[in-house]
Write a protein that holds these residues in place. Structure first.
Motif, PDB file in Angstrom:
ATOM      1  N   ALA A 124      -0.558   3.443   7.340  1.00 27.63           N
ATOM      2  CA  ALA A 124      -0.770   4.284   6.125  1.00 27.63           C
ATOM      3  C   ALA A 124      -1.240   5.589   6.483  1.00 27.63           C
ATOM      4  O   ALA A 124      -1.814   6.038   5.924  1.00 27.63           O
ATOM      5  CB  ALA A 124      -0.816   3.571   4.763  1.00 27.63           C
ATOM      6  N   THR A 125      -3.051   5.153   7.398  1.00 23.54           N
ATOM      7  CA  THR A 125      -3.877   5.656   7.125  1.00 23.54           C
ATOM      8  C   THR A 125      -3.778   6.989   8.286  1.00 23.54           C
ATOM      9  O   THR A 125      -4.946   8.286   8.343  1.00 23.54           O
ATOM     10  CB  THR A 125      -4.586   4.867   6.667  1.00 23.54           C
ATOM     11  OG1 THR A 125      -5.626   4.537   7.646  1.00 23.54           O
ATOM     12  CG2 THR A 125      -5.278   4.950   5.400  1.00 23.54           C
ATOM     13  N   THR A 153       6.659   8.621  -3.258  1.00 23.36           N
ATOM     14  CA  THR A 153       5.524   7.865  -2.757  1.00 23.36           C
ATOM     15  C   THR A 153       6.282   6.465  -1.449  1.00 23.36           C
ATOM     16  O   THR A 153       7.416   6.235  -1.609  1.00 23.36           O
ATOM     17  CB  THR A 153       4.909   7.478  -3.360  1.00 23.36           C
ATOM     18  OG1 THR A 153       3.979   7.973  -4.739  1.00 23.36           O
ATOM     19  CG2 THR A 153       3.428   7.025  -2.674  1.00 23.36           C
ATOM     20  N   THR A 154       5.795   6.686   0.004  1.00 23.28           N
ATOM     21  CA  THR A 154       6.720   6.069   0.464  1.00 23.28           C
ATOM     22  C   THR A 154       4.933   4.468   0.652  1.00 23.28           C
ATOM     23  O   THR A 154       4.417   5.113   0.248  1.00 23.28           O
ATOM     24  CB  THR A 154       6.232   6.693   2.013  1.00 23.28           C
ATOM     25  OG1 THR A 154       6.854   7.673   1.785  1.00 23.28           O
ATOM     26  CG2 THR A 154       6.481   5.801   3.178  1.00 23.28           C
ATOM     27  N   GLN A 155       5.850   3.232   0.305  1.00 23.26           N
ATOM     28  CA  GLN A 155       5.340   2.612  -0.379  1.00 23.26           C
ATOM     29  C   GLN A 155       5.573   1.470   1.610  1.00 23.26           C
ATOM     30  O   GLN A 155       6.519   1.751   1.975  1.00 23.26           O
ATOM     31  CB  GLN A 155       5.911   1.197  -1.339  1.00 23.26           C
ATOM     32  CG  GLN A 155       6.531   2.393  -2.252  1.00 23.26           C
ATOM     33  CD  GLN A 155       4.700   2.093  -2.591  1.00 23.26           C
ATOM     34  OE1 GLN A 155       3.970   1.629  -3.070  1.00 23.26           O
ATOM     35  NE2 GLN A 155       3.871   3.099  -4.011  1.00 23.26           N
ATOM     36  N   ALA A 162       5.576   6.852   8.325  1.00 28.32           N
ATOM     37  CA  ALA A 162       5.737   4.789   8.499  1.00 28.32           C
ATOM     38  C   ALA A 162       6.418   3.993   9.170  1.00 28.32           C
ATOM     39  O   ALA A 162       5.089   3.275   9.942  1.00 28.32           O
ATOM     40  CB  ALA A 162       5.681   4.743   6.640  1.00 28.32           C
ATOM     41  N   THR A 179       0.410  -1.790  -0.154  1.00 28.88           N
ATOM     42  CA  THR A 179      -0.052   0.097   0.358  1.00 28.88           C
ATOM     43  C   THR A 179       0.352   1.051  -0.077  1.00 28.88           C
ATOM     44  O   THR A 179       1.836   1.183   0.426  1.00 28.88           O
ATOM     45  CB  THR A 179      -1.117  -0.027   1.356  1.00 28.88           C
ATOM     46  OG1 THR A 179      -1.915   1.235   1.225  1.00 28.88           O
ATOM     47  CG2 THR A 179      -0.259   0.066   2.672  1.00 28.88           C
ATOM     48  N   LYS A 180       0.429   2.538  -0.375  1.00 27.82           N
ATOM     49  CA  LYS A 180       0.815   3.672  -0.283  1.00 27.82           C
ATOM     50  C   LYS A 180       0.392   4.173   0.565  1.00 27.82           C
ATOM     51  O   LYS A 180      -1.030   4.298   0.945  1.00 27.82           O
ATOM     52  CB  LYS A 180       0.116   4.520  -1.614  1.00 27.82           C
ATOM     53  CG  LYS A 180       1.177   3.910  -2.631  1.00 27.82           C
ATOM     54  CD  LYS A 180       0.516   4.557  -3.918  1.00 27.82           C
ATOM     55  CE  LYS A 180       1.148   4.145  -5.774  1.00 27.82           C
ATOM     56  NZ  LYS A 180       0.921   4.207  -7.196  1.00 27.82           N
ATOM     57  N   THR A 181       1.698   5.534   1.181  1.00 29.27           N
ATOM     58  CA  THR A 181       0.854   6.024   2.329  1.00 29.27           C
ATOM     59  C   THR A 181       1.612   7.539   1.944  1.00 29.27           C
ATOM     60  O   THR A 181       2.449   7.955   0.873  1.00 29.27           O
ATOM     61  CB  THR A 181       1.406   6.190   3.389  1.00 29.27           C
ATOM     62  OG1 THR A 181       0.803   6.730   4.225  1.00 29.27           O
ATOM     63  CG2 THR A 181       3.278   5.708   3.254  1.00 29.27           C
ATOM     64  N   ASP A 215      -2.534  -1.365   7.090  1.00 26.16           N
ATOM     65  CA  ASP A 215      -3.315   0.318   6.570  1.00 26.16           C
ATOM     66  C   ASP A 215      -3.982   1.474   7.237  1.00 26.16           C
ATOM     67  O   ASP A 215      -4.036   2.084   7.369  1.00 26.16           O
ATOM     68  CB  ASP A 215      -4.496  -0.870   6.251  1.00 26.16           C
ATOM     69  CG  ASP A 215      -4.845  -1.733   4.930  1.00 26.16           C
ATOM     70  OD1 ASP A 215      -3.710  -1.624   4.279  1.00 26.16           O
ATOM     71  OD2 ASP A 215      -5.455  -2.488   5.363  1.00 26.16           O
ATOM     72  N   LYS A 266       2.480   9.739   3.855  1.00 21.69           N
ATOM     73  CA  LYS A 266       4.033   9.748   5.110  1.00 21.69           C
ATOM     74  C   LYS A 266       5.086   9.324   4.441  1.00 21.69           C
ATOM     75  O   LYS A 266       5.500   8.899   3.221  1.00 21.69           O
ATOM     76  CB  LYS A 266       3.867   8.840   6.536  1.00 21.69           C
ATOM     77  CG  LYS A 266       2.143   8.942   7.070  1.00 21.69           C
ATOM     78  CD  LYS A 266       2.073   7.575   7.856  1.00 21.69           C
ATOM     79  CE  LYS A 266       0.559   8.219   8.948  1.00 21.69           C
ATOM     80  NZ  LYS A 266       0.390   7.463   9.892  1.00 21.69           N
TER      81      LYS A 266
END
Length: 129
Positions: free
Chosen positions: A127-128, A88-90, A15, A6-8, A124, A10
Motif C-alpha cells: 500500500a505504501t 479509493t483503492t482498498q 496494488a 487499508t487504503k492506498t 502495508d 495506487k
C-alpha cells in the motif's frame, strides 16, 4: 473486527502487482489472481466495483496446520481482496486468527498469528511502497 483493511493511493492493478511482489519476498505464492469484476461482466452482470481476489499460500505453513487438523483446509488458501470504492483503492483480508480460533488448537492458532502478521506486513508494504 474480523478483517484487516487499508487504503492506498495506487490503482487496483498497481496494488495487485505490489502485493504479489511483497508476497513473493515473504515466501507466499499467489495461487490465483481472480478478476471478479471481469468475470461478472463476462456473465452479463455489472459489478458494483472493480474487484480482484488473490488466493495466497505459504506451502510449509499450510502443510504444518493440515498435519494438525485436515479440516483446516476448508479455510485455505488465504484471501486478499483489492477493490475500488468511492475513488479509493482498498486492500483487505479476513484475519487468519479469527478464522482459526474455533479449532481451539494452540499450534494452529500460533501458525495463524504468524501468517496474519506476515500478510499484514505485505499489505502495508504494497500500500505504501
Amino acid at each position: 473486527m474480523s478483517t484487516y483493511s487499508t487504503k492506498t493511493a495506487k490503482s487496483r492493478n498497481e496494488a495487485v502487482q505490489a502485493i504479489e511482489t511483497a508476497l513473493q519476498e515473504a515466501k507466499f505464492g499467489v495461487l490465483w489472481n481472480f478478476d471478479l469484476s471481469a468475470k461478472l461482466e463476462e456473465k452479463g452482470v455489472q459489478p458494483p466495483a472493480p474487484y480482484t481476489i488473490l488466493e495466497v499460500c505459504n506451502p510449509s505453513i499450510a502443510a504444518n496446520v493440515l498435519s494438525e487438523n485436515l479440516l483446516v483446509g476448508a479455510f485455505l488458501p488465504c484471501k486478499i481482496v483489492v477493490y475500488e470504492e468511492a475513488g479509493t483503492t482498498q486492500i483487505a483480508m479476513p484475519l487468519p486468527t479469527r478464522l482459526m480460533e474455533g479449532f481451539e488448537d494452540e499450534t494452529i492458532l500460533s501458525s495463524a498469528k504468524e501468517v496474519e502478521q506476515q500478510l499484514i506486513s505485505c499489505i502495508d508494504q504494497a500500500a505504501t511502497s
